[in-house]
Design an enzyme around this catalytic site. Structure first.
Site, short mmCIF file in Angstrom:
data_model
loop_
_atom_site.label_atom_id
_atom_site.label_comp_id
_atom_site.label_asym_id
_atom_site.label_seq_id
_atom_site.Cartn_x
_atom_site.Cartn_y
_atom_site.Cartn_z
N SER A 15 16.14 -0.95 27.45
CA SER A 15 16.39 0.45 27.12
C SER A 15 17.86 0.56 26.75
CB SER A 15 16.04 1.37 28.30
OG SER A 15 16.15 2.72 27.92
N SER B 4 1.81 5.34 1.01
CA SER B 4 1.66 6.40 2.02
C SER B 4 2.81 7.38 1.79
CB SER B 4 1.67 5.81 3.44
OG SER B 4 2.88 5.10 3.68
N HIS C 198 14.10 -5.29 32.03
CA HIS C 198 13.53 -4.13 31.32
C HIS C 198 14.50 -3.70 30.24
CE1 HIS C 198 11.37 -0.42 30.62
NE2 HIS C 198 12.50 0.25 30.77
N HIS D 289 0.85 -1.20 0.00
CA HIS D 289 0.00 0.00 0.00
C HIS D 289 0.88 1.23 0.00
CE1 HIS D 289 0.75 -0.70 4.32
NE2 HIS D 289 0.74 0.62 4.39
#
Length: 859
Positions: A580, A438, A578, A436
């Site tokens: 990062s 864009s 976590h 598609h």
């Protein structure tokens, strides 16, 4: 609309009185000018003026009206009565649709007696719906400047040459397919702009324009140009880029005054040696010496597909179920395989200048191309469409990779990309496949490794530094999730230079991300190499720090005491749940977070110089360019034939995509009519691999005795950036005072959302000048919301110290017919007064008498 009525000498909305001829002449008709295009109902105002003050109106010499006005047709019938009219502007583009795009005006023709305006020398009909040039224009005996750009003209009249006094003609952005032979009769024509049309050939008579100094034929479909162009002895600039030229006559090299010849983005496989020897010729974007270029297609298809070559003047093409190959003038290629489209589909495209407000680059990203928009958005193809996008090679970027990035309307994402460098032209092309359309652009990012983490665990390591590993144990997740890893190497020399501390060392920067918001069920094991020069044998664990950074790298926390560190001879290993930024530092410093932030920021900065050069043939024309330090010498060498100037300015540091302002020293001033000039400063946006260049005209109030303007007097001025506000940055605003009620920044934003197309009228009633309104409209011409915000906050900045500014805002809304917004502002102010009174009562400071007031004041 009291103030506007005073300006124009009209009755107000309530029909209360009119101003007489003296007031009218003193305010609206000063210097015989009437500028009504800024008002949404400008035509109504003109008609009322014409009815009530006809004696003054018929003496008008300069008139501007918006062709978006619904009363335009009625107004046109009155224009032939303005016998003294010298300049008439009937432009569209003042209104916008629901998406904020400019709307063309409604003008399709002119009344026949329009040709009786014998004094008219300047006529601007741009941004309208003209399909043919009105015949009455050919009867204007004094016309010297004619602009009909951004219309729908397919052809020009055969007797167009009757406009014998024409010196400037612009018909850019139309649909012209050919030119009349009579165009050669325009013997006084100096500037001819026919760019972005559909011209396939030129008549030989073009060579009779002996006074022409600039000819712009770019963005057409020209396969060749006539030899007669070599007769244009006055020609200085010839623009032929973005055509389909396969040859150019060698005789162009004999033009005595030619200083620019632009042949870029054509189909030239060979250029005459005489032209190649010219120092001012530009030939990039041509397949010089190459055989017929081929696009990678579906090898199973033996049928030859249709191939389309588009000029820059075209903004669309049609794809059928049979498929096709498309080549744009800018070098972008498409391959639509058979069956990709189920039926005929019109594809629209355009190139957009990158705006940092919506082109959000990630840290350490580098922009390598403009933005390509393809429409219709979201249409699903049956098979993948292939796109090849040229980009500027990031030769100085190591440990980076090039990807095509696309915008879904809400967020940007990277596509699987292959890159290729053409052997002969050495151009770089990024290739991707999509289902598609864009928005698309090419960026260079940190090399990214990724994997899918299953429930049984897996191993991910960096291709930049294989010693960096992330180990996911079994049971780390219930559902598979995608994990990405990026590494930024940092040399020991860089750390020492930034920190000025030979004892500071750091490992490569590690960035981890995942597509889930849930932490892992079990700790993930990370292996990082020890900083340079540190081994398990000489390691002092008290000097080793594990830092955890937030996503923006603004804060770096020392988590050494929160994790269990294990060491080998070469590596440090620790566990996290976590993801990062993670950074391993070795230093004697106890507080390392601030140092890490400084180093991280400096790694993103570019050392930049300004170049200010003056054109040798026109000393008042100055070229300004913002150039990374390592490119300064090559750029100066390239420009030295046409420009002269001093050494570059002092070095400054900038982020990719950072906006800044530049200004000259005392005694030098920039042409203030430029829409990108605010308070004598020019606005730039720095992209390290794109051209940051502007040409300006400067004036000097000091007598320099013929000396040219010195380029070294350019000095950058930096504005503090307290944070974006819908595309603008301003310090905190509070209009009014606590007792009478405040209007806060949030209140102004709420008001701005309701202003809409009335922003120009409101701005004028607030006291902004016509020039300020026009500049705001030009600066933000693609975005109605930015126009409103710029107008409203510019006024607020200028009037923040005025205690009566809120009352002025309310009055301006009423005068502009926006009683609804005026009521909202009054409600906000009343609520502020109530809160203030309540707070006074709560602390027992209610003022009951003037005596108490005095006592309180004395205390």
């Amino acid at each position: 609309m009291q103030k506007m009525a005073e300006l124009l000498g009209l009755r107000d909305e309530c029909g209360e009185g009119t101003l007489g001829a003296p007031a009218l002449a003193g305010s609206c008709l000063a210097d015989n000018r009437l500028n009504l295009d800024v008002y949404p109902d400008g035509c109504r105002r003109f008609l009322q003026l014409f009815k009530e003050q006809q004696g003054e109106v018929v003496r008008v010499e300069f008139l501007r009206l918006s062709s978006n006005d619904c009363l335009l047709d009625t107004t046109l019938d009155s224009l032939p009565h303005l016998k003294h009219l010298k300049s008439l502007v009937l432009k569209g583009g003042h209104a916008r649709d629901e998406f904020g795009s400019c709307q063309h005006g409604s003008l399709t023709s002119l009344p026949p007696d329009f040709g009786n305006l014998s004094c008219l020398t300047h006529l601007d009909l741009s941004f309208n719906r003209l399909s043919t040039l009105p015949n009455c224009i050919l009867h204007l005996p004094s016309l010297s400047v004619l602009l009909v750009s951004h219309n729908s003209l397919v052809t020009l009249p055969e007797d167009f040459g009757r406009l014998s006094k024409l010196t400037f003609f612009s018909a850019m952005k139309n649909q012209l397919k050919d030119l009349p032979q009579s165009i050669g009769e325009l013997s006084m024509l100096q500037d001819l702009d026919l760019s972005e049309n559909a011209l396939e050939l030129l008549p030989e008579e073009v060579g009779n324009l002996h006074n022409c100094t600039e000819l712009d034929l770019s963005g057409n479909r020209l396969l060749n140009i006539p030899d007669s162009l070599a007769n244009l002895k006055s020609l200085r600039r010839l623009h032929l880029h973005s055509n389909l030229l396969v040859t150019v006559p060698a005789s162009l090299a004999n033009l005595p005054n030619l200083s620019r010849l632009d042949l870029q983005n054509n189909c030239l496989r060979a250029i005459p040696a005489e032209i190649q020897a010219l120092p001012f010729v530009h030939v990039r974007g041509n397949p010089l010496g190459e055989t017929e270029p081929s696009l990678q297609a579906d090898k199973s298809s033996t049928r030859k597909l249709k191939r389309l070559f588009l000029a820059s003047g075209e903004g669309s093409f049609t794809v059928t179920s049979e498929g096709c190959r498309v080549v744009l003038a800018c070098g972008i290629h498409f391959y639509f395989p058979p069956g990709a489209a189920s039926g005929p589909l019109r594809i629209h495209f355009r190139s957009l200048t990158p705006d940092p407000q919506w082109v959000k680059l990630r840290h350490h990203d580098v922009l390598l191309s403009a933005v390509l928009e393809l429409q219709p958005h979201g249409v699903q193809f049956q098979q993948e469409v292939q796109i090849w996008m040229p980009y500027i090679s990031p030769q100085t970027l190591h440990q980076h990779e090039v990807v095509v990035r696309t915008f879904s309307g809400q967020s940007w994402s990277d596509l699987r990309t292959r890159v290729k460098r053409k052997r002969k032209s050495k151009k770089c092309v990024a290739h991707c496949c999509v289902l598609h359309f864009s928005w698309f652009l090419v960026v260079s990012r940190l090399v990214q490794n990724e994997c899918k983490v299953p429930a049984e665990g897996t191993l991910l390591f960096s291709s930049v530094d294989p010693n960096i590993k992330v180990i996911f144990p079994p049971g780390v997740t219930k559902e598979p999730r995608s994990v990405k890893l990026q590494v930024l190497p940092v040399s020991a020399e860089e750390i020492q230079e930034i920190t000025a501390n030979a004892g500071c060392r750091a490992s490569p920067l590690l960035y981890l991300s995942q597509d889930s918001t849930v932490d892992f069920l079990k700790p993930v094991r990370i292996q990082l190499p020890l900083p340079p020069g540190v081994t398990g044998l000489n390691l002092d664990q008290s000097r080793l720090h594990i830092l955890h950074g937030d996503l923006e790298g603004q804060t770096w926390n020392d988590i050494t005491s929160e994790v269990v560190l294990e060491f080998t001879h070469l590596y440090a290993v620790f566990e996290v749940t976590h993801f990062s930024w993670y950074w391993l530092w070795y230093t004697t410093k106890t507080y390392i977070g601030g140092i890490a932030k400084k180093v991280y920021e400096r790694l993103r900065l570019y050392q930049v110089n300004f170049i200010a050069l003056q054109r040798k043939k026109d000393p008042e024309q100055v070229l300004l360019q913002c150039v990374p330090k390592h490119k300064v010498e090559p750029v100066l060498k390239k420009l030295q034939d046409r420009y002269r100037g001093p050494e570059p300015s002092d070095m400054v540091e900038m982020f990719e995509g950072e906006q800044f302002f530049a200004a000259f020293e005392r005694g030098i001033s920039i042409d203030m009519d430029r829409p990108d000039c605010v308070d004598g400063r020019l606005s730039f946006i720095f992209y390290s691999h794109l051209k940051n260049m502007k040409e300006i005209y400067v004036t000097s109030p000091v007598d320099r005795k013929g000396q040219a303007v010195k380029g070294q007097q350019l000095k950058p001025r930096w504005d503090e950036n307290p944070g974006p506000l819908n595309g603008f940055s301003f310090p905190p605003l509070n209009l009014g005072n606590a007792e009478t009620g405040y209007l806060t920044q949030a209140n102004l934003l709420s008001i701005a959302r309701r202003v809409g197309a009335d922003w120009q009228s409101i701005g004028l009633n607030l006291g902004l000048t016509y020039q300020q309104i026009e500049r705001i409209g030009y600066n933000n011409r693609e975005d109605l919301n930015k126009q409103i915000l710029d107008m409203l906050f510019s006024w607020a900045q200028q009037n923040s110290e005025d205690p009566g500014c809120v009352s002025k805002l309310i009055a301006a809304m009423k005068e502009s017919g926006r009683q609804d917004i005026a009521d909202e502002v009054e409600a906000i102010i009343e609520l502020g007064r109530q809160k203030y009174s309540e707070s006074i009562r709560r602390v027992g400071l209610e003022q009951e008498s003037s005596t108490e007031d005095s006592a309180i004041a004395m205390v």
